[in-house]
Design an enzyme around this catalytic site. Structure first.
Site, PDB file in Angstrom:
ATOM      1  N   THR A 266     -14.730 -40.647  43.025  1.00 38.65           N
ATOM      2  CA  THR A 266     -16.124 -41.012  42.873  1.00 38.65           C
ATOM      3  C   THR A 266     -16.300 -42.507  43.029  1.00 38.65           C
ATOM      4  O   THR A 266     -15.511 -43.309  42.589  1.00 38.65           O
ATOM      5  CB  THR A 266     -16.653 -40.614  41.473  1.00 38.65           C
ATOM      6  OG1 THR A 266     -16.560 -39.227  41.345  1.00 38.65           O
ATOM      7  CG2 THR A 266     -18.075 -41.053  41.276  1.00 38.65           C
TER       8      THR A 266
ATOM      9  N   THR B  44      -8.367 -30.780  35.824  1.00 40.15           N
ATOM     10  CA  THR B  44      -9.538 -30.588  34.976  1.00 40.15           C
ATOM     11  C   THR B  44      -9.105 -30.149  33.594  1.00 40.15           C
ATOM     12  O   THR B  44      -9.710 -30.520  32.609  1.00 40.15           O
ATOM     13  CB  THR B  44     -10.399 -29.445  35.570  1.00 40.15           C
ATOM     14  OG1 THR B  44     -10.703 -29.804  36.915  1.00 40.15           O
ATOM     15  CG2 THR B  44     -11.667 -29.251  34.791  1.00 40.15           C
TER      16      THR B  44
END
Lengths: 244, 234
Positions: free
Chosen positions: B1, B234
């Protein structure tokens, strides 16, 4: 406060910034170089590992006009199936003049929230950024987390919650560690400063897998007056942005 | 990101500021690539406090607006390059830009311009296509002009293949669409040196005589990228 900022700068080195040549000189200070801005970065226990600062804040002493470029998608049907609570807001958003669309139709909760608040207010005064969880693909709950954080920060800064913008980065699919974030806000607000250290600590706090922090500022003359432009950024993986 | 916050104390009207920020993002952050993975969170927020005491910039066409645009471009390009330079596992940064004398450079700082194309957008598209191809050959220190030509070719910007010219640093690899004999050892050494110093790979490409200028930045793809992302679970 100053000792914690010094600790911040020990975590990762600053990136070499390759500026194009032009009628400006590079100065230090990143996001605090321009008049009217303060910044801070601190550790709030949001990261999965390590104690590198993970919460940053940039504020403006006055109502700053804002331009936000991030993901937008126009498939309102898709929206309504996922986020019924925001659908009405986004329709209002359609009038947001500076928007364009990207091929990525999934937008994280902070992105949806920023669209919403900038659809109703042309100015902003604070940007809160957390590193550790991206708060993406987290549904209604993730969106509510963003609203709560914005509200809490707005109260501390004595501004409207629409003047707070939020950015999140980290593991996609995870909600932010809201309690830890809310508990850290008073200390973060207390450490705001317009110093270089403030900017540097914020630039470090927004990183995830970055090996270096990215912060730069320049001073130039525009219309005979000295103006400053500064900035910080983060990014190392999942980098192929199509922002409009 | 990718996240960014940009601030200025220039006094600028809202609509002008928004246009400027969009232009600067298209000349910087939107032209970088590490892995071709577009995040759900990429955001750049740009705030203008207006308290520098400067006069109000209320038109994109004014001289002052051009001055501020140049400053904004510079800050965002500086930050964008540092992101590509810091690509996960990268050993060197790649930047693509063409320039007026019809040469495309692919290097830590290289410039891509589509010759014969309509303008900046086309140049930028080819630049990013070349920068975002896996270019694993760069990590392998392989002066693979064919893969660079291929990446320029699938950018969906028309150009005549017989006008294609590619050089690595100042080593000419292809001219007029024809591969040329070149010193392979010297070309590999050029790439290896860039890798060892986390430095610059410079490739020049020309595809015609167009007016537009564009640039893009990327980095080589290494085993470490897979390792880093395999562990970022995750």
């Amino acid at each position: 406060v100053s000792s914690s900022m010094n600790e911040t700068s020990n975590y990762i080195p600053a990136a070499p910034i390759l500026l194009p040549e032009g009628p400006w000189k590079q100065i230090s200070g990143g996001v605090t170089a321009a008049k009217g801005f303060k910044a801070a970065g601190t550790y709030g226990g949001l990261r999965a590992k390590g104690e590198k600062p993970d919460l940053a804040l940039v504020t403006c002493d006055v109502d700053a006009i804002a331009a936000v470029l991030h993901f937008c998608f126009d498939s309102s049907i898709l929206i309504s199936s996922w986020f019924p609570a925001v659908r009405a807001d986004l329709c209002a958003f359609e009038n947001f003049p500076a928007c364009a669309f990207t091929t990525n139709v999934v937008a994280a909760a902070p992105v949806l929230y920023c669209k919403h608040v900038l659809g109703i207010s042309e100015t902003a005064r604070a940007v809160l950024i957390n590193a550790g969880q991206a708060n993406a693909a987290t549904g209604d709950a993730g969106y509510q987390d963003v609203i709560e954080c914005a509200k809490a920060l707005a109260q501390l800064l004595q501004m409207r919650s629409e003047e707070v913008l939020i950015e999140s980065t980290g593991v996609i699919g995870q909600r932010i560690k809201k309690e830890a974030l809310l508990n850290t806000l008073p200390r973060l607000v207390g450490s705001l400063s317009s110093t270089i250290e403030g900017a540097d600590s914020a630039a470090i706090a927004i990183t995830t897998t970055d090996l270096v922090s990215k912060s730069v500022a320049i001073e130039s003359e525009v219309g005979g007056t000295h103006i400053r432009v500064g900035g910080m950024a983060k990014g190392s993986g999942m980098i192929h942005p199509n922002m409009a | 990101t990718l996240l960014g916050v940009v601030t200025t104390d220039a006094l600028v009207a809202t609509d002008v500021w928004r246009k400027m920020v969009q232009v600067a993002v298209n000349r910087s952050f939107n032209q970088i690539t590490v892995d071709g993975d577009t995040s759900t969170n990429d955001t750049v927020i740009a705030l203008a406090s207006g308290i520098s005491g400067s006069t109000m910039i209320s038109s994109c066409d004014s001289y002052e607006a051009k001055q501020l645009q140049a400053c904004l471009d510079a800050v965002m390009q500086g930050l964008a390059k540092s992101i590509a330079w810091d690509g996960e596992g990268a050993t060197c940064l790649i930047e693509v830009l063409y320039n007026d004398d019809s040469i495309l450079k692919l290097y830590f700082q290289f410039i891509v311009k589509v010759i014969g194309a309509d303008g900046e957008a086309e140049a930028a598209k080819i630049a990013r296509s070349v920068a975002s191809s896996s270019l694993a050959a760069i990590y392998g220190r392989d002066p693979n002009w064919g893969r660079i030509a291929c990446a320029a070719g699938y950018a969906a910007i028309p150009f005549h293949p017989n006008e294609l010219c590619i050089s690595l640093g100042d080593i000419l690899l292809m001219d007029g669409g024809q591969p040329l004999p070149f010193d392979r050892a010297a070309a590999s050494a050029y790439l290896r040196k860039a890798g060892e110093t986390h430095g610059t790979v410079e490739i020049h490409i020309s595809v015609g005589k167009g007016p537009g200028i564009g640039q893009a930045w990327g980095c080589d793809l290494s085993y470490d990228y897979v390792k880093i992302n395999a562990e970022y679970t995750t």
